[in-house]
Design a protein around this motif. Structure first.
Motif, PDB file in Angstrom:
ATOM      1  N   ASN A 170       0.832  -1.205   0.000  1.00 57.27           N
ATOM      2  CA  ASN A 170       0.000   0.000   0.000  1.00 57.27           C
ATOM      3  C   ASN A 170       0.868   1.257   0.000  1.00 57.27           C
ATOM      4  O   ASN A 170       1.747   1.422   0.852  1.00 57.27           O
ATOM      5  N   GLY A 171       0.602   2.148  -0.958  1.00 53.96           N
ATOM      6  CA  GLY A 171       1.400   3.347  -1.102  1.00 53.96           C
ATOM      7  C   GLY A 171       1.282   4.312   0.059  1.00 53.96           C
ATOM      8  O   GLY A 171       2.249   5.002   0.404  1.00 53.96           O
ATOM      9  N   VAL A 172       0.103   4.397   0.695  1.00 58.59           N
ATOM     10  CA  VAL A 172      -0.060   5.284   1.842  1.00 58.59           C
ATOM     11  C   VAL A 172       0.744   4.746   3.025  1.00 58.59           C
ATOM     12  O   VAL A 172       1.453   5.488   3.714  1.00 58.59           O
ATOM     13  N   TRP A 173       0.642   3.444   3.263  1.00 64.58           N
ATOM     14  CA  TRP A 173       1.389   2.815   4.354  1.00 64.58           C
ATOM     15  C   TRP A 173       2.881   3.029   4.160  1.00 64.58           C
ATOM     16  O   TRP A 173       3.608   3.365   5.098  1.00 64.58           O
ATOM     17  N   ARG A 174       3.352   2.844   2.929  1.00 63.61           N
ATOM     18  CA  ARG A 174       4.786   2.990   2.670  1.00 63.61           C
ATOM     19  C   ARG A 174       5.236   4.437   2.868  1.00 63.61           C
ATOM     20  O   ARG A 174       6.361   4.697   3.314  1.00 63.61           O
ATOM     21  N   ALA A 175       4.375   5.399   2.531  1.00 68.06           N
ATOM     22  CA  ALA A 175       4.748   6.809   2.673  1.00 68.06           C
ATOM     23  C   ALA A 175       4.919   7.199   4.137  1.00 68.06           C
ATOM     24  O   ALA A 175       5.784   8.022   4.469  1.00 68.06           O
ATOM     25  N   PHE A 176       4.117   6.611   5.022  1.00 68.49           N
ATOM     26  CA  PHE A 176       4.154   7.005   6.432  1.00 68.49           C
ATOM     27  C   PHE A 176       4.922   6.026   7.328  1.00 68.49           C
ATOM     28  O   PHE A 176       5.510   6.445   8.329  1.00 68.49           O
TER      29      PHE A 176
END
Length: 278
Positions: free
Chosen positions: A150-156
């Motif tokens: 997940n891109g959101v998970w990876r960003a944060f």
């Protein structure tokens, strides 16, 4: 019984997908008529051992995420996808959940962009498929599992990526991702995976929690990004995010201006691939 039927179905449909149709290289002698187990595992983002156990009926109750990933890798039609869910003893996701179906027309579009780094994400920014150039540019996602995709998970919460950020570009990205995920959670209230994702991010990321609780508003826009590649050095590329009407897919495309050094380096990505050079 359901797991046995599921395994037979996967095995049967694996045989009918030629590797070239899935964007895989073809060479040497092949005993498999269609995809090998390791190729299906690679395309679906799961382990070869798990594919083996599923096909042999030794693994029961595959998750919705696994069934969806296998359906995409096997290039199933809508009716076939529903059958695969039923064979797994699951109810196909309904209208209240994030669509995870990559339509054949979108798949054909991605197949034609062989010289361009491109990936497809669902409405919650979970990676569905990435072509070889995208993997070579940003890092091989084939080993990612669960929330790692997940891109959101990876960003944060994930490790630092290859895209170079200024403090301002980082803030802009985080605000846009939180805003987009909130819109998705509102649009798909029955999606348990989205609820779990939001809960985990609020619990483990103070920055995400601040933006979420503040009702941050932003949006993803086309931008120029510098990617620090470990073998080729920095590439400055245009990043566009395209929406697919009716399916809520996000298609992320990286392109370089023709005739530039960056364009030459994008072409070299196909040679370097995802290998690590000494």
């Amino acid at each position: 019984m359901a797991s046995t039927e599921f395994g037979r179905t996967v095995r049967r449909w694996r045989d009918r997908v030629p590797p070239e149709a899935a964007g895989l290289p073809v060479g040497g002698q092949r005993r498999a008529v269609g995809l090998r187990r390791e190729e299906l595992a690679l395309l679906a983002g799961i382990s070869v051992d798990y594919v083996t156990r599923l096909e042999q009926g030794r693994a029961a109750h595959p998750s919705e995420q696994v069934v969806e990933a296998l359906g995409r890798a096997l290039r199933l039609s809508g009716i076939e996808r529903e059958h695969l869910f039923h064979a797994a003893g699951l109810v196909p996701p309904g209208r209240g959940t994030v669509p995870g179906y990559l339509t054949p027309s979108v798949q054909r579009l991605l197949d034609r962009l062989t010289g361009t780094p491109v990936a497809a994400y669902d409405a919650a920014w979970t990676l569905m498929v990435a072509n070889p150039l995208y993997a070579a540019l940003l890092g091989d996602p084939s080993g990612w599992r669960g929330q790692e995709r997940n891109g959101v998970w990876r960003a944060f919460l994930g490790p630092a990526g290859r895209v170079r950020h200024t403090p301002q570009s980082r803030r802009t990205l985080e605000t846009a991702l939180v805003s987009d995920l909130r819109a998705t959670a509102t649009r798909y209230p029955a999606d348990r995976r989205v609820r779990r994702l939001v809960a985990e991010l609020r619990s483990d990321s103070r920055r995400f929690a601040e933006l979420w609780d503040a009702g941050a508003v932003g949006r993803q826009e086309a931008s120029r990004k510098t990617v620090d590649h470990p073998q080729l050095g920095p590439l400055t590329l245009d990043c566009d995010i395209l929406s697919v009407a009716g399916s809520d897919l996000r298609i992320m495309v990286y392109t370089a201006e023709p005739g530039t050094q960056d364009a030459e380096r994008v072409a070299l990505l196909g040679v370097v691939g995802t290998q690590t050079l000494a």
